[in-house]
Design a protein around this motif. Structure first.
Motif, PDB file in Angstrom:
ATOM      1  N   LEU A  79       0.737  -1.269   0.076  1.00 51.48           N
ATOM      2  CA  LEU A  79      -0.109   0.083  -0.100  1.00 51.48           C
ATOM      3  C   LEU A  79       0.813   1.198   0.175  1.00 51.48           C
ATOM      4  CD1 LEU A  79      -2.706  -0.876   2.581  1.00 51.48           C
ATOM      5  CD2 LEU A  79      -2.789  -1.443   0.310  1.00 51.48           C
ATOM      6  N   THR A  80       2.022   1.242  -0.545  1.00 50.01           N
ATOM      7  CA  THR A  80       2.956   2.186  -0.546  1.00 50.01           C
ATOM      8  C   THR A  80       2.446   3.245  -1.993  1.00 50.01           C
ATOM      9  OG1 THR A  80       4.630   1.148  -1.893  1.00 50.01           O
ATOM     10  CG2 THR A  80       4.733   1.273   0.555  1.00 50.01           C
ATOM     11  N   MET A  81       3.023   4.364  -1.946  1.00 53.24           N
ATOM     12  CA  MET A  81       2.868   5.179  -2.959  1.00 53.24           C
ATOM     13  C   MET A  81       3.147   4.586  -4.396  1.00 53.24           C
ATOM     14  SD  MET A  81       3.520   9.373  -3.788  1.00 53.24           S
ATOM     15  CE  MET A  81       2.934  10.178  -5.163  1.00 53.24           C
ATOM     16  N   SER A  82       4.546   4.133  -4.310  1.00 55.60           N
ATOM     17  CA  SER A  82       4.988   3.517  -5.570  1.00 55.60           C
ATOM     18  C   SER A  82       4.189   2.422  -5.955  1.00 55.60           C
ATOM     19  CB  SER A  82       6.539   3.076  -5.114  1.00 55.60           C
ATOM     20  OG  SER A  82       6.788   2.151  -4.205  1.00 55.60           O
ATOM     21  N   TRP A  83       3.734   1.465  -5.022  1.00 56.41           N
ATOM     22  CA  TRP A  83       2.888   0.282  -5.410  1.00 56.41           C
ATOM     23  C   TRP A  83       1.562   0.909  -6.067  1.00 56.41           C
ATOM     24  CZ3 TRP A  83      -2.008  -1.246  -3.502  1.00 56.41           C
ATOM     25  CH2 TRP A  83      -2.631  -2.438  -3.923  1.00 56.41           C
ATOM     26  N   CYS A  84       0.987   1.721  -5.593  1.00 60.54           N
ATOM     27  CA  CYS A  84      -0.317   2.532  -6.387  1.00 60.54           C
ATOM     28  C   CYS A  84       0.296   2.869  -7.670  1.00 60.54           C
ATOM     29  CB  CYS A  84      -0.736   3.619  -5.471  1.00 60.54           C
ATOM     30  SG  CYS A  84      -1.348   2.991  -3.891  1.00 60.54           S
ATOM     31  N   LEU A  85       1.192   3.799  -7.809  1.00 65.01           N
ATOM     32  CA  LEU A  85       1.345   4.116  -9.017  1.00 65.01           C
ATOM     33  C   LEU A  85       1.858   3.349  -9.986  1.00 65.01           C
ATOM     34  CD1 LEU A  85       3.595   7.366  -8.033  1.00 65.01           C
ATOM     35  CD2 LEU A  85       1.120   7.371  -8.978  1.00 65.01           C
ATOM     36  N   ASP A  86       2.674   2.036  -9.596  1.00 64.84           N
ATOM     37  CA  ASP A  86       2.647   1.058 -10.678  1.00 64.84           C
ATOM     38  C   ASP A  86       1.632   0.538 -11.436  1.00 64.84           C
ATOM     39  OD1 ASP A  86       4.706  -1.135 -11.486  1.00 64.84           O
ATOM     40  OD2 ASP A  86       3.283  -2.504 -10.630  1.00 64.84           O
ATOM     41  N   CYS A  87       0.488   0.526 -10.720  1.00 65.94           N
ATOM     42  CA  CYS A  87      -0.670   0.196 -11.550  1.00 65.94           C
ATOM     43  C   CYS A  87      -1.233   1.397 -12.521  1.00 65.94           C
ATOM     44  CB  CYS A  87      -1.878  -0.178 -10.616  1.00 65.94           C
ATOM     45  SG  CYS A  87      -3.420  -0.690 -11.179  1.00 65.94           S
ATOM     46  N   HIS A  88      -1.205   2.710 -11.614  1.00 68.03           N
ATOM     47  CA  HIS A  88      -1.760   3.734 -12.365  1.00 68.03           C
ATOM     48  C   HIS A  88      -0.869   4.227 -13.667  1.00 68.03           C
ATOM     49  CE1 HIS A  88      -4.972   5.531 -10.178  1.00 68.03           C
ATOM     50  NE2 HIS A  88      -4.394   4.999  -8.898  1.00 68.03           N
ATOM     51  N   ASN A  89       0.360   3.692 -13.522  1.00 69.28           N
ATOM     52  CA  ASN A  89       1.239   4.168 -14.798  1.00 69.28           C
ATOM     53  C   ASN A  89       1.029   3.239 -15.865  1.00 69.28           C
ATOM     54  OD1 ASN A  89       2.496   6.342 -13.478  1.00 69.28           O
ATOM     55  ND2 ASN A  89       3.919   5.272 -12.617  1.00 69.28           N
ATOM     56  N   GLN A  90       0.613   1.890 -15.617  1.00 66.81           N
ATOM     57  CA  GLN A  90       0.517   0.896 -16.609  1.00 66.81           C
ATOM     58  C   GLN A  90      -0.650  -0.135 -16.028  1.00 66.81           C
ATOM     59  OE1 GLN A  90       4.673  -0.693 -16.739  1.00 66.81           O
ATOM     60  NE2 GLN A  90       4.669  -0.327 -18.730  1.00 66.81           N
ATOM     61  N   PRO A  91      -1.899   0.473 -16.289  1.00 67.56           N
ATOM     62  CA  PRO A  91      -3.114  -0.368 -15.807  1.00 67.56           C
ATOM     63  C   PRO A  91      -3.539  -1.472 -16.528  1.00 67.56           C
ATOM     64  CG  PRO A  91      -3.720   1.789 -16.855  1.00 67.56           C
ATOM     65  CD  PRO A  91      -2.196   1.949 -16.680  1.00 67.56           C
ATOM     66  N   GLU A  92      -2.898  -1.385 -17.918  1.00 68.05           N
ATOM     67  CA  GLU A  92      -3.310  -2.367 -18.734  1.00 68.05           C
ATOM     68  C   GLU A  92      -2.861  -3.678 -18.386  1.00 68.05           C
ATOM     69  OE1 GLU A  92       0.198  -0.367 -20.497  1.00 68.05           O
ATOM     70  OE2 GLU A  92      -1.852   0.150 -19.677  1.00 68.05           O
ATOM     71  N   ARG A  93      -1.658  -3.780 -17.489  1.00 69.81           N
ATOM     72  CA  ARG A  93      -1.221  -5.024 -16.930  1.00 69.81           C
ATOM     73  C   ARG A  93      -1.912  -5.787 -15.764  1.00 69.81           C
ATOM     74  NH1 ARG A  93       4.518  -4.263 -14.540  1.00 69.81           N
ATOM     75  NH2 ARG A  93       3.507  -2.179 -13.406  1.00 69.81           N
TER      76      ARG A  93
END
Length: 218
Positions: free
Chosen positions: A160-174
């Protein structure tokens, strides 16, 4: 005139400089690593619940109960919602209702006070998260909560870190899947098709890759 400093002073000075550099560089690096460990993020931790023997594994895998039966507002509001004590009654016969396991639920029904379920996934107060916008855009329950169907005692599955959230937001198709598979545990697309499917769903659901800071920090 005698020397003010002994020859050994040069050695001491060099060691002090090296130590200072190590502290200036090493301490920040250590802290950056430490705040990402489960000791800080809480990943993997569990919390004692007021109904100790309640098992998601039995309810989800054994009884095939959909997540939305208990977490009934997950598709409509920011909160996923928690079931009332009365929600438990239709599924359990008199033997279960009169047993020791059911005692906290009986007490809740008698007093009208809801069961004080303890939160597992806890975000900082400065972070806003909306369940509805995520599940209606193809982000499945297990993407964040893990394989709930395999957990007798629920644990925090993600950092639940910010980098974990952004990992999905930056490449949601994964990560995207059809919304009708949102609560399906262990769902997988055909081998090698996730990115192609994800791109199609990203377009269909109008998923944005990046958001402004105020989307989450309000």
């Amino acid at each position: 005139m005698p020397a003010l400093f002994s020859p050994h002073s040069n050695v001491v000075a060099r060691r002090v400089v090296v130590l200072a550099v190590l502290l200036v560089v090493g301490v920040p690096l250590f802290l950056m690593w430490w705040v990402r460990t489960p000791n800080v993020t809480g990943k993997g931790h569990t919390v004692a619940q007021p109904v100790p023997l309640f098992s998601h594994q039995i309810h989800v895998t054994g009884l095939q109960i959909d997540c939305r039966y208990c977490h009934y507002t997950v598709e409509r509001t920011a909160s996923a919602g928690m079931p009332s004590s009365a929600t438990c009654l239709p599924c359990h016969n008199e033997v279960w209702r009169s047993g020791a396991i059911f005692a906290p639920i009986r007490a809740s029904l008698a007093t009208g006070r809801p069961i004080a379920w303890q939160r597992i996934n806890r975000l900082p107060e400065y972070v806003y998260f909306n369940h509805a916008i995520h599940v209606n855009k193809g982000v499945a329950c297990e993407t964040c909560h893990g394989r709930i169907d395999q957990m007798s005692q629920v644990r925090q599955a993600a950092p639940l870190t910010m980098s974990w959230c952004l990992d999905c937001h930056n490449q949601p198709e994964r990560y995207l899947r059809p919304v009708d598979q949102m609560t399906a545990m262990g769902w997988k697309p055909a081998q090698g098709t996730q990115l192609a499917l994800g791109r199609e769903l990203k377009h269909r659901y109008h998923v944005q890759e990046l958001t402004t800071c105020t989307t989450c920090h309000r």
